[in-house]
Structures are given as C-alpha cells and as structure tokens.
Design an enzyme around this catalytic site. Structure first.
Site, short mmCIF file in Angstrom:
data_model
loop_
_atom_site.label_atom_id
_atom_site.label_comp_id
_atom_site.label_asym_id
_atom_site.label_seq_id
_atom_site.Cartn_x
_atom_site.Cartn_y
_atom_site.Cartn_z
N TYR A 91 -82.24 13.85 54.88
CA TYR A 91 -83.22 13.24 55.80
C TYR A 91 -83.30 14.01 57.11
O TYR A 91 -84.40 14.44 57.51
CB TYR A 91 -82.86 11.76 56.01
CG TYR A 91 -83.86 11.01 56.82
CD1 TYR A 91 -84.89 10.29 56.22
CD2 TYR A 91 -83.81 11.03 58.21
CE1 TYR A 91 -85.83 9.60 56.97
CE2 TYR A 91 -84.74 10.34 58.97
CZ TYR A 91 -85.74 9.63 58.35
OH TYR A 91 -86.67 8.96 59.11
N ASP A 94 -89.53 1.33 59.98
CA ASP A 94 -88.84 0.17 59.43
C ASP A 94 -88.76 -0.97 60.45
O ASP A 94 -88.96 -2.15 60.12
CB ASP A 94 -87.42 0.55 58.99
CG ASP A 94 -87.43 1.59 57.87
OD1 ASP A 94 -88.52 1.83 57.31
OD2 ASP A 94 -86.36 2.16 57.59
#
Ligand code: ADP
Ligand code: MG
Length: 400
Positions: free
Chosen positions: A242, A190
């Site tokens: 996650y 990201d």
C-alpha cells in the site's frame, strides 16, 4: 451465509462486555453506546490518496463502543474481537504519544490523542474513559473495521465530554489518528464513509474538496443483492504494497508536473506512457481510468432506475475496475481473482475486489434471484470464503 447484525444488537454486546469487566464504580454514570459502520467501496479504489473520486457505501455491520467517563486520567479499553482476547488495556492520557501502545489499542488511543490535540477534548478537564468494543465488521478484511473503531471512539469521547464533533471533523481526526498515531498512510475514504453514510445510498466522494454527495442505491427496491465475499486471506505484501503504491503515484504526479494524479485526463495517458517507465505508467492508467469509472457510475445512478442497459453498464464498470486493479495496479490476489471470476460465471452483473487489496474482500452485484447461484459458484472456487449480503447503511451515531 451469515446474517448481518444491525447496530442495536452489537451495541448490546458492547454493553455486556462493559458490565462483565465491571468497568466504572457502581456510582459512576451508566455507559452510553455509540456505533460506526464498516464500508464497501463500490467503485473508486486507490483514488483517494490521489485526490480523486470514490463511491463507497457504509454497510449494515457496525463497531459499537459502550463508554463512560473516568476522572483519574486513564483510558481503559477492552474489545470482544476474537484476536484481542478481551484483556483490558490501560493507557494514561499523559502517555498518549504516536505509536504507543502498539497493537489494536493504538486505534482508539490515537483518536483520543487527535481529539485532545485539536481541543475537541479539553486536556484540562477530560478525565479519561472506560471503553468496551464489540463489532460485526470483519477485522482486517478490507471492510474498514479500522475506520469503524476510530469513528465510534471519536463520537463516544466527544459525547462523554459534551463536545460537538460534526462528521467532517470526525472523519478528519479519525484519519489523522490512523496516519499519525497508528502509522498507516491511508487516504480519507474510509473515515468519510463511516462519518457520512446514508441508508439506501452510495456516497460520491470528491476527496480533493471533501464533498460527499449521496446517490440513491436502493438495492432491494431494484431487485438486487450486493454480496460481500471475505476471502479470509491476507497477504503480508499488503503492509509494504500500500505505501509503495501511494509513493509511486505521488512520484508520478511530480514527474508529470501535476498536483495529483486527479489532474490527469484519459487523453493525457499517452504522455504518461512516454514520460514514465512502463510499470509506473500502468499505475497511473489505473488511477486515471478508475476516476472516470466513478464518474460514469454516478452518472448512471443519476440517470434513473438500476435496470436494463444501465444495470448492465454498472456491472461492466465494476468488473473493469477489478481488471484494472489486477493488471495495471497489481493489488489483487489469486483468491480475489478466483472469487471475482466465479461470481461472474455464476451470473453476477459485475464483481470486483474492494478495499486496498492483497487479499481481503470482493463484492458481486447480482439479481436477487441469482444470489444463491452466485454464492454457490464462489464457494466452489473458494470454500473458505465468508459470503454475506450488505445494504447501504447509516453513519456513525449514538445508539443509546
Ligand atoms: P480493515 O480496516 O480493512 O478491517 P485494518 O488493517 O485497516 O483492516 O484494521 C484492522 C485493525 O484495526 C485490527 O488489526 C485492529 O488493530 C483494529 N481493530 C479494528 N476493529 C477492531 C475491534 N473491534 N476491536 C479491536 N481492534 C480493532
Ligand atoms: Mg482499515
């Protein structure tokens, strides 16, 4: 459908918030504004922490920060983002320590901490800052509002201090802030995307070397639309899911005797199936086949215009990525599956969940003249979805 807002207008909102809060004495320097984009990961999900490949694009939705220096050792922060109620937070620089304060402030505070830690900001001379944030990146929707706020903050603080902060270092320190200060074990994807985004291009990222290569992905010129579908649903499972997936991948690499799952080829999947339990073998299969799909995707982009068989092949790769995330990696959600299926029924070339999963957003690649039909199909499956088109946009930058 809601329209995308370019960096200039969200920068204006940040300036207004700055002024409303009467940040800085009238004699203080007027604020500068920096902005960083959200992203859509076109393909290559859950590969970045396995040292693999990804192909994201920065999108034309930005987080902007109006920022001015202080001299009393304080960070003062305010955000227009709905959930944060525009209340002003104050953090003394000497109190910066991982995890404090909790909540949204830890993202920009973590960036200040990371910049001070490596000496981009000089602890002796940096006197703090006033920071007012506004954003058109949906928060918590899998479009990386976190990297956007981190990268906007990083550039702003370096800019106020007159320090140089090249994109690779910005990305690394922003990721460091999220990993070590906020406590989220995200990979580098990201932040690299926010720091390196190129208008009209998708970025091919080799997360092992950190190399970023732009590939032209001019959707309007190809008569295409990339729809972002924010399901507005976030499952709590994401908080543990996650790190669980990441740990499973790292364990599998150790068991298979490779430095990272990046080092495994499709031909070696049989061995993975023999040596690992059934569920872990599926996790591995997702990562290995997803890396292959990213390589196929960029080779299709490199081969020429996005049309005809090449375009249909790209669409199939996106959908295959979704199926793999749904069945092998098990990070999709009923809402994501339902909007992906609806988009395909509506005539999209391909569709997939994007981002870490357990809710959040999906994307659909469609011909411009089928956009309305695809959006209608999605809305009939999930009326609460927010749907908007996105184009590949530019990286973190100073606006004014
Ligand atoms: P995503 O990155 O997919 O949007 P994350 O959970 O990684 O979701 O990051 C969202 C968090 O980042 C928010 O809960 C908030 O703490 C912080 N954040 C992001 N953008 C902003 C903003 N504009 N103002 C305040 N906090 C923000
Ligand atoms: Mg995030």
């Amino acid at each position: 459908m809601t329209a995308a807002t370019p960096a200039a207008s969200v920068a204006q909102q940040a300036l207004e918030l700055f002024r409303t809060n009467r940040f800085s004495a009238p004699s203080a320097p007027s604020p500068g504004v920096w902005a960083a984009p959200g992203r859509v990961n076109v393909i290559g999900e859950h590969t970045d922490y396995n040292e693999g490949f990804a192909a994201p694009m920065a999108i034309d939705r930005y987080t902007a920060v109006a920022a001015a220096p202080r001299s009393d050792g304080l960070l003062r922060l305010v955000s227009a983002a709905g959930a944060f109620r525009e209340s002003v937070a104050e953090v003394p620089l000497r109190a910066l320590s991982p995890g404090t304060p909790p909540g949204w402030v830890s993202y920009p505070a973590g960036v200040a901490w990371a910049l001070l830690d490596v000496g981009v900001l000089d602890g002796g001379s940096f006197g703090g800052a006033d920071l007012a944030f506004a954003s058109t990146v949906p928060v918590g929707a899998g479009l990386s509002s976190s990297a956007a706020i981190e990268c906007a903050t990083g550039l702003a603080l370096a800019g106020l201090a007159g320090a140089d902060l090249p994109p690779a270092l910005l990305a690394r320190l922003a990721q460091q802030a999220e990993n070590a200060y906020v406590g989220v074990p995200c990979g580098p994807l990201d932040q690299l995307c926010a720091a390196f985004g190129v208008a009209g291009c998708v970025l091919f990222i080799d997360t092992r070397s950190g190399e970023v290569t732009p590939y032209p992905f001019d959707l309007p010129a190809a008569g295409l639309t990339l729809l972002v579908i924010d399901t507005k649903v976030h499952h709590d499972l994401g908080a543990s899911g996650y790190p669980d997936r990441r740990a499973a991948c790292e364990r599998a690499a150790r068991q298979l005797g490779v430095p990272a799952l990046r080092d495994l080829t499709v031909a070696e999947l049989g061995r993975a199936e023999r040596e690992l339990d059934e569920r872990t073998a599926r996790r591995v299969r997702h990562v290995v086949t997803e890396n292959e799909r990213v390589l196929e995707f960029v080779s299709l982009l490199a081969a020429g215009d996005l049309s005809g068989t090449r375009l249909r092949a790209v669409g199939r790769l996106l959908t295959a990525s979704h199926v793999s995330l749904r069945d092998d990696f098990e990070v999709s959600s009923p809402e994501l599956d339902s909007v992906v299926d609806a988009a395909l029924r509506g005539g999209a070339y391909g569709a997939r969940m994007t981002g870490g999963g357990f809710g959040g957003s999906a994307i659909a690649l469609t011909a411009q003249d089928r956009t309305a039909a695809v959006a209608a199909a999605v809305l009939s499956a999930l009326p609460a979805a927010d749907i908007f088109p996105a184009v590949p946009a530019t990286s973190a930058h100073r606006v004014c």
